[in-house]
Design an enzyme around this catalytic site. Structure first.
Site, mmCIF file in Angstrom:
data_model
loop_
_atom_site.group_PDB
_atom_site.id
_atom_site.type_symbol
_atom_site.label_atom_id
_atom_site.label_comp_id
_atom_site.label_asym_id
_atom_site.label_seq_id
_atom_site.Cartn_x
_atom_site.Cartn_y
_atom_site.Cartn_z
ATOM 1 N N SER A 21 0.848 -1.192 0.000
ATOM 2 C CA SER A 21 0.000 0.000 0.000
ATOM 3 C C SER A 21 0.885 1.244 0.000
ATOM 4 O O SER A 21 2.062 1.166 -0.389
ATOM 5 C CB SER A 21 -0.937 -0.033 1.208
ATOM 6 N N ASN A 22 0.368 2.379 0.400
ATOM 7 C CA ASN A 22 1.146 3.627 0.412
ATOM 8 C C ASN A 22 0.688 4.513 1.564
ATOM 9 O O ASN A 22 -0.212 4.149 2.317
ATOM 10 C CB ASN A 22 1.007 4.344 -0.938
ATOM 11 N N ARG A 23 1.282 5.677 1.699
ATOM 12 C CA ARG A 23 1.084 6.528 2.879
ATOM 13 C C ARG A 23 -0.171 7.396 2.833
ATOM 14 O O ARG A 23 -0.403 8.174 3.747
ATOM 15 C CB ARG A 23 2.311 7.429 3.059
#
Ligand code: CTP
Length: 217
Positions: A21-23
């Protein structure tokens, strides 16, 4: 008007307990949804796993993966006057999802990834969407040039560009500084502000685009 907003990250499973995933927190997309509702517009919010609450007064469509976000947007974009794609959609996902938890081995491990479909980039040709289209561009270099490239490639009327390499601005936090890039080549810098304040300005710009272009997809 009727507006579709995408927000938050997507998650791409590796096995039953792990994902890529990502931030992204979803704060910018949620702020846009709140500002739209505050101005009396109808909002459909297609969102990945958010770090903030879904605002009252929106139709919320919860998804997890990039593929699910694509399918939801393809269904919900029809008849919208505007669509704002603020989600940080995963560009790649694991080629294989393990059915059971992957056990630790001795040596290195290689995770093979394949591209996901570009949701925003498919809305014009693939989904036949005809309303006002707004994208976001998260960049660490050549901000305006990269944002204008995305605007043309994805058929947008407006791209909201932000420099995600800047300390204390952008991902996860409440403040941001963005540059609005228009299809006619115009560029407008909005100073540093809260995501709520920026959302208010962006909503006004989108209202103007819808009034000028007409709407309906
Ligand atoms: N986007 C999307 N679907 C994807 C990837 C991106 O809808 N699979 C949308 C985002 O919501 C955003 C815009 O495309 O509005 C730009 O996202 P960004 O991550 O900045 O660009 P990418 O197209 O992924 O290009 P790159 O990662 O190479 O900068």
């Amino acid at each position: 008007m009727r507006v579709l907003i995408t927000a938050g990250p997507t998650r791409e499973a590796i096995d039953p307990v792990r994902f890529v995933s990502n931030r992204s927190s979803g704060k910018m997309g949620v702020a846009l949804a709140e500002a739209m509702v505050g101005r009396g517009h109808e909002v459909v919010l297609v969102h990945g796993p958010l770090a903030v609450a879904v605002p009252a007064g929106v139709v919320a469509v919860a998804v997890v993966t990039a593929d699910e976000m694509y399918e939801a947007v393809a269904v919900w974009c029809m008849g919208m006057d505007a669509a704002i794609c603020a989600a940080a959609v995963a560009d790649y996902r694991p080629v294989r999802v393990a059915a059971s938890k992957i056990k630790k081995g001795e040596g290195r491990m290689v995770l093979e990834l394949e591209p996901t479909r570009d949701v925003l980039g498919s809305m014009r040709a693939g989904m036949g969407y005809g309303g006002v289209l707004v994208g976001f561009a998260a960049e660490t270099e050549a901000l305006v040039a990269n944002a204008m490239g995305k605007l043309r490639r994805k058929g947008c009327d407006l791209v909201v560009a932000n420099d995600v390499s800047r300390e204390g601005l952008g991902f996860e936090v409440d403040r941001n500084e963005v540059i609005l890039c228009y299809a006619d080549g115009r560029v407008e810098e909005l100073g540093e502000a809260s995501k709520g304040e920026l959302a208010g300005v962006i909503v006004g710009v989108v209202e103007g685009l819808v009034a000028g272009v007409g709407g309906g997809g």
